[in-house]
Design a protein around this motif. Structure first.
Motif, PDB file in Angstrom:
ATOM      1  N   CYS A   1       1.635  -7.364  10.993  1.00  0.00           N
ATOM      2  CA  CYS A   1       1.277  -7.723   9.917  1.00  0.00           C
ATOM      3  C   CYS A   1       0.990  -7.351   8.652  1.00  0.00           C
ATOM      4  O   CYS A   1       1.418  -7.731   7.138  1.00  0.00           O
ATOM      5  CB  CYS A   1       0.995  -9.646  10.145  1.00  0.00           C
ATOM      6  N   ILE A   2       0.302  -7.354   9.530  1.00  0.00           N
ATOM      7  CA  ILE A   2      -1.421  -6.733   8.297  1.00  0.00           C
ATOM      8  C   ILE A   2      -0.652  -5.069   7.215  1.00  0.00           C
ATOM      9  O   ILE A   2      -1.467  -4.528   6.615  1.00  0.00           O
ATOM     10  CB  ILE A   2      -2.666  -6.031   8.405  1.00  0.00           C
ATOM     11  N   LYS A   3       0.094  -4.650   8.063  1.00  0.00           N
ATOM     12  CA  LYS A   3       1.232  -3.987   7.391  1.00  0.00           C
ATOM     13  C   LYS A   3       1.391  -3.867   6.181  1.00  0.00           C
ATOM     14  O   LYS A   3       2.469  -3.074   5.265  1.00  0.00           O
ATOM     15  CB  LYS A   3       1.713  -2.538   8.312  1.00  0.00           C
ATOM     16  N   TYR A   4       1.965  -5.294   6.222  1.00  0.00           N
ATOM     17  CA  TYR A   4       2.599  -5.618   5.739  1.00  0.00           C
ATOM     18  C   TYR A   4       2.172  -6.817   4.280  1.00  0.00           C
ATOM     19  O   TYR A   4       2.820  -7.978   4.245  1.00  0.00           O
ATOM     20  CB  TYR A   4       4.313  -6.083   5.869  1.00  0.00           C
ATOM     21  N   PRO A   5       1.073  -6.865   3.206  1.00  0.00           N
ATOM     22  CA  PRO A   5       1.054  -7.059   2.847  1.00  0.00           C
ATOM     23  C   PRO A   5       1.253  -8.856   1.908  1.00  0.00           C
ATOM     24  O   PRO A   5       1.115  -9.491   1.274  1.00  0.00           O
ATOM     25  CB  PRO A   5      -0.176  -6.537   1.973  1.00  0.00           C
ATOM     26  N   GLN A   6       3.170  -8.066   1.631  1.00  0.00           N
ATOM     27  CA  GLN A   6       3.410  -9.340   0.895  1.00  0.00           C
ATOM     28  C   GLN A   6       5.083  -9.193   1.546  1.00  0.00           C
ATOM     29  O   GLN A   6       5.665 -10.439   1.428  1.00  0.00           O
ATOM     30  CB  GLN A   6       3.844  -8.064  -0.116  1.00  0.00           C
ATOM     31  N   GLY A   7       4.358  -9.671   3.030  1.00  0.00           N
ATOM     32  CA  GLY A   7       5.881  -9.717   4.055  1.00  0.00           C
ATOM     33  C   GLY A   7       6.686  -8.340   4.122  1.00  0.00           C
ATOM     34  O   GLY A   7       6.435  -7.565   2.833  1.00  0.00           O
ATOM     35  N   ARG A   8       7.372  -8.895   4.928  1.00  0.00           N
ATOM     36  CA  ARG A   8       8.931  -7.789   5.157  1.00  0.00           C
ATOM     37  C   ARG A   8      10.010  -8.370   4.685  1.00  0.00           C
ATOM     38  O   ARG A   8      10.485  -8.913   5.446  1.00  0.00           O
ATOM     39  CB  ARG A   8       8.833  -7.587   6.924  1.00  0.00           C
TER      40      ARG A   8
END
Length: 292
Positions: free
Chosen positions: A197-204
């Motif tokens: 999840c930390i790779k998607y700071p605004q969600g995926r």
């Protein structure tokens, strides 16, 4: 009406979170919510860190509220909930009915969060008797539904005993699941998610075959693909709503708070909502649509 900054729903590095909330102290928000509400595996900030940060921010001109998890799945998560409820200083936003029971037993005032399915005055009366001071309306309810609830609460003589808060800007939490959709999107098991999840700071974002962004995956949480924006609907909240909530996805939230403050204090001409913004639920139409 007051403005609130809802809890950060995404997984950010610890320093980013701490910097964000230091900026929040100088923002237009009257109320600041903070805490992990989505996934207990997100441990950049541990429970004691959230409580410590909240207490550091407290007594600096803002109302600070600790937010609890929306879906409890393990005894360890119940233990975390008890730590939040027993913080000894701050009120708590309950996003699970079990949290309401615990807070009631401890006689800690609480906010009923939007993750709790509360749709009528009868349930609100029960929660008020347990210590609820503010109700955050579920995101899918309309103004007409809210007006009916307010009328019923007034008829029953307890409307003045709690505030009403409305989610007015941000990507709406629509559903929670025991499964982690972000991990699944990377072909990972939930128990071996590598905290992706930390790779998607605004969600995926997820899109249809027609390239329409319909949802955002945020761990076990599914959010709306369009950003909810009720800035043009603030006049229709007069007499019904006490607190207007903005849900942050980045530091642009502070600019948006200023826009809402201006709209509340001096008024602004109606703005044209962006292509990927919506206000449908408030108007009792399909959520991704816009009206007005």
């Amino acid at each position: 009406m007051k403005l609130s900054l809802g809890p950060l729903l995404y997984y950010w590095p610890k320093q980013n979170v701490e910097d964000f909330y230091q900026q929040a102290l100088n923002s237009e928000a009257d109320v600041i919510y903070l805490g992990e509400t989505v996934c207990s595996k997100r441990r950049e900030l541990k429970t004691r860190d959230w409580i410590s940060l909240a207490k550091e921010l407290n007594n600096q001109g803002k109302e600070i509220v600790l937010s609890s998890m929306a879906l409890l799945e393990a005894p360890s998560e119940v233990k975390v909930l008890k730590q939040l409820c027993e913080n000894g200083e701050l009120s708590v936003e309950a996003n699970d009915v079990g949290a309401i029971q615990l807070l009631s037993e401890l006689k800690v005032p609480f906010v009923c969060g939007p993750a709790i399915n509360c749709y009528n005055a009868s349930v609100l009366k029960i929660f008020v008797n347990k210590g609820m001071q503010r109700w955050v309306m579920p995101v899918e309810l309309s103004r007409d539904w809210l007006a009916k609830i307010v009328s019923d609460c007034e008829d029953s003589g307890f409307r003045s005993q709690f505030e009403i808060e409305v989610f007015a800007h941000g990507f709406m939490p629509l559903a929670y699941s025991a499964r982690c959709f972000t991990a699944r999107s990377e072909n990972k098991a939930k128990d071996d998610c590598e905290l992706c999840c930390i790779k998607y700071p605004q969600g995926r974002p997820t899109t249809t075959q027609e390239d329409q962004q319909v949802f955002i995956l945020n761990g076990i949480q599914t959010q709306s693909g369009y950003c909810y924006n009720l800035i043009n609907d603030l006049p229709s909240m007069q007499g019904l709503v006490n607190v207007v909530r903005l849900s942050p996805s980045d530091t642009q939230a502070f600019t948006i708070l200023k826009q809402y403050r201006d709209a509340l204090s001096v008024g602004i001409d109606p703005v044209k909502l962006a292509t990927k913004e919506c206000n449908g639920f408030w108007h009792q139409i399909a959520g991704l649509q816009t009206q007005g």
